[in-house]
Design a protein around this motif. Structure first.
Motif, PDB file in Angstrom:
ATOM      1  N   GLU A  40      -0.677   2.728   4.421  1.00  0.00           N
ATOM      2  CA  GLU A  40      -2.107   2.457   4.248  1.00  0.00           C
ATOM      3  C   GLU A  40      -2.289   1.069   3.621  1.00  0.00           C
ATOM      4  N   GLY A  41      -1.953   0.067   4.379  1.00  0.00           N
ATOM      5  CA  GLY A  41      -2.042  -1.297   3.881  1.00  0.00           C
ATOM      6  C   GLY A  41      -1.290  -2.244   4.795  1.00  0.00           C
ATOM      7  N   GLY A  68       0.836  -1.191   0.000  1.00  0.00           N
ATOM      8  CA  GLY A  68       0.000   0.000   0.000  1.00  0.00           C
ATOM      9  C   GLY A  68       0.868   1.237   0.000  1.00  0.00           C
ATOM     10  N   ARG A  88      -1.441   0.796   9.113  1.00  0.00           N
ATOM     11  CA  ARG A  88      -2.890   0.756   9.248  1.00  0.00           C
ATOM     12  C   ARG A  88      -3.465  -0.630   8.909  1.00  0.00           C
ATOM     13  N   ARG A 130       2.272   7.390   3.233  1.00  0.00           N
ATOM     14  CA  ARG A 130       2.105   8.838   3.212  1.00  0.00           C
ATOM     15  C   ARG A 130       2.334   9.404   4.603  1.00  0.00           C
ATOM     16  N   VAL A 183       2.746   6.907   7.319  1.00  0.00           N
ATOM     17  CA  VAL A 183       1.661   5.952   7.534  1.00  0.00           C
ATOM     18  C   VAL A 183       1.561   5.006   6.335  1.00  0.00           C
TER      19      VAL A 183
END
Length: 483
Positions: free
Chosen positions: A107-108, A99, A141, A102, A105
C-alpha cells in the motif's frame, strides 16, 4: 637542370624513404609487406612485442605515439577495476517498500535505487523480482520510484558518435540499466508480411513494419537489409523498413531505443506483469529513503562481468564500470571526470606511465581517447606480475576460439595460443594481449593502426602474430626473416 636543383627536389622523398626504412629496420618482412599491400604507412602503426621474461622489447615501433586504441582501452579500465575494486566486487541494487505490505499488497510506492550494475539481464531482473515476491510483495498500489542519483551524467546524443542512435553499442550508461538497454523485437514472416513483436510489452510505443518479404532462401546479412528509425523524437513510433528473406524464419533484433531509465521501466513492468504482479501507479524519478532497504540485490562478482565485458567488447558495461571506479574512489555521484582520475591514479601507483593518455569513457567508443603502445605494454607486463593475472587474462578473447576473436585467425597456429583484446572503429584496428610461442615463452603484444585503411590490417596482424608465435627465435636474437 643544375645538379643541386635535382638533389634539392629529390631530397624530401629520399629522406622519407630512409625514415621508413629506419622505422622498419627491426620489423618482420612479412608484416611490413602486408602493410604495404594494404596501403597502410608504417607511420600510422605502433607495435611493441616483449617477452615477459625480458627486460626490453624485442620489437618496438612508434611506441611513443598517442593513438586511438578503440576497444583495447577496455584493458585499461579492466586492469584498474581489478586493482581498485577487487575480483569479488559486486554492484548493488536496493529496493524499498514505502508503505505497509498486507496479504501480498504494498500500500504505497516501490522505490528502486541503482548504483550502476551493468549485469541486470532479463534473467537477473526476474531473479530480483523473485526476491521481492519472497518478501511478500506481489501487488503494488503506489508508484514505481527510480532513484538515479548515484550517477551524474552530461546530456548526450546516442547518435553523435556515428549517426546510429539505435545501435546497441551506442547505449548510454546509467545508474539503472536493464538488459544492456536492449529492446528486443521478434521478426516473424507470415503470408505476405513480417510481423514484429517485442519480447516485453511496450505500452505507448507504436511499431510500424515497412518490410518487403522476399522469397530468398538464403539469410546472410538480413540485419544489414533493415533500417530502424524513430522519425519524430516527440513520439514513440518505431519504423523498421527494408527487406527480409522468408528463409530467415523467426529472428530477433535488439535495439537501443530509449534512455536507460525508460528501458528499465518497460522491462520491470513487463516482467512483473508476466508473473502475475500488478503495478498501479506511474513511474517517477525520486530519492530513496535513508532507512535500510527491504531488498539488496547484488550482481555476480566483477570477474564474471569482466569476461562478458572484454570477450564481447560490451561498451555499456565498460562505461558503467568506468563511472563506478570514479564513485568508489571519490564518492557519489559518479562522473566521467572522476572515472578518468581514478584510472590515472591506479596506473600511476603501479608505475605505468599516463603520459599522452586521454580518457573519455573508458570503453574506447570515442574519437578522442588516446594511449601509447608503450603504455599498453607496461600495463600488460604489470598485469602479468599481479596476483590477479589469471583473472585478468581469462577475460580476453582467445584466438579463433571465442568472443570477438571467434572467427579470426582460423586455420593458423594461433588457435588457442593468443589471448588478445580487439579494438575496431572507423580508421582504427587494434590488438593487445598475450601470445604463447612455440618455445613455451609468453610474450606481450600490442599493435595499433590508425589509418583510413585500418580495416585492411588483419593480414598484417596475422603475419606479425604468427612470426611471434612460431617463427621468431626469442633466444637467439634476429633471424634471417627480419630485415
Amino acid at each position: 637542370m643544375p645538379f643541386f636543383r635535382v638533389v634539392s627536389r629529390s631530397l624530401p622523398a629520399l629522406l622519407f624513404a630512409l625514415s621508413v626504412a629506419a622505422h622498419a629496420g627491426s620489423l618482420p618482412a612479412a608484416f611490413t609487406a602486408a602493410l604495404q599491400q594494404a596501403g597502410i604507412p608504417l607511420d600510422h602503426v605502433a607495435v611493441v612485442v616483449q617477452p615477459l621474461d625480458a627486460d626490453a622489447p624485442l620489437l618496438s615501433h612508434n611506441a611513443d605515439a598517442a593513438l586511438n586504441p578503440a576497444s583495447v582501452m577496455k584493458l585499461v579500465t579492466s586492469f584498474a577495476a581489478l586493482n581498485q575494486l577487487g575480483p569479488d566486487y559486486a554492484w548493488k541494487t536496493d529496493v524499498w517498500a514505502e508503505g505497509p505490505v498486507r496479504e501480498g499488497v504494498l500500500e504505497g510506492d516501490l522505490v528502486v535505487k541503482g548504483y550502476g550494475d551493468p549485469t541486470l539481464t532479463l534473467e537477473r531482473m526476474w531473479l530480483l523480482q523473485r526476491e521481492l515476491r519472497a518478501r511478500g510483495v506481489r501487488h503494488i498500489r503506489g508508484k514505481l520510484v527510480l532513484d538515479l542519483s548515484d550517477f551524474e551524467l552530461p546530456a548526450s546524443d546516442p547518435g553523435a558518435f556515428d549517426g546510429e542512435p539505435l545501435a546497441l553499442y551506442n547505449a548510454a550508461p546509467g545508474a539503472l540499466v536493464a538488459n544492456f538497454n536492449a529492446t528486443t523485437l521478434r521478426l516473424k514472416p507470415g503470408g505476405k508480411a513480417v510481423e514484429i513483436e517485442p519480447d516485453v510489452a511496450l505500452p505507448g510505443v507504436a511499431i510500424r513494419p515497412d518490410i518487403a518479404l522476399t522469397d530468398d532462401a538464403a539469410c546472410n546479412g538480413w540485419k544489414d537489409a533493415l533500417a530502424s528509425s524513430i522519425p519524430d523524437p516527440r513520439r514513440r513510433d518505431l519504423v523498421v523498413a527494408g527487406r527480409y528473406p522468408r528463409g530467415c524464419g523467426e529472428q530477433t533484433l535488439s535495439l537501443n531505443l530509449f534512455e536507460p531509465a525508460v528501458t528499465f521501466d518497460f522491462l520491470f513492468r513487463g516482467l512483473w506483469a508476466e508473473t502475475g504482479g500488478t503495478l498501479d501507479g506511474q513511474t517517477v524519478p525520486g530519492m530513496a529513503p535513508e532507512t535500510p532497504p527491504l531488498l539488496r540485490f547484488e550482481s555476480p562478482p566483477l570477474t564474471d562481468a569482466l569476461i562478458r565485458l572484454n570477450k564481447y567488447s560490451n561498451n555499456l558495461m565498460a562505461r558503467n564500470l568506468f563511472l563506478t571506479l570514479g564513485a568508489e574512489a571519490y564518492g557519489a555521484p559518479a562522473t566521467p571526470d572522476k572515472g578518468a582520475r581514478a584510472v590515472r591514479e591506479d596506473l600511476a601507483q603501479r608505475g605505468i606511465s599516463t603520459r599522452k593518455l586521454v580518457l573519455e569513457n573508458g570503453a574506447g567508443l570515442s574519437r578522442i581517447e588516446r594511449i601509447r603502445a608503450a603504455t599498453l605494454n607496461q600495463l600488460l607486463r604489470a598485469a602479468y606480475r599481479s596476483p590477479l593475472f589469471a583473472e585478468f587474462e581469462s577475460t580476453l578473447p582467445i584466438a579463433a576460439t571465442d568472443g570477438t576473436l571467434r572467427r579470426r585467425f582460423k586455420g593458423s597456429s594461433l588457435t588457442g595460443s593468443a589471448h588478445l583484446k580487439t579494438g575496431t572503429l572507423r580508421d582504427v584496428s587494434a590488438l593487445a594481449g598475450y601470445v604463447d610461442t612455440a618455445s613455451g615463452r609468453r610474450v606481450s603484444f600490442v599493435m595499433l593502426v590508425n589509418h583510413a585503411k585500418a580495416n585492411r590490417s588483419e593480414v598484417a596482424q596475422r603475419a606479425l602474430l604468427e612470426w611471434v608465435q612460431s617463427e621468431m627465435s626469442l633466444d637467439s636474437g634476429a633471424r634471417d626473416d627480419v630485415r
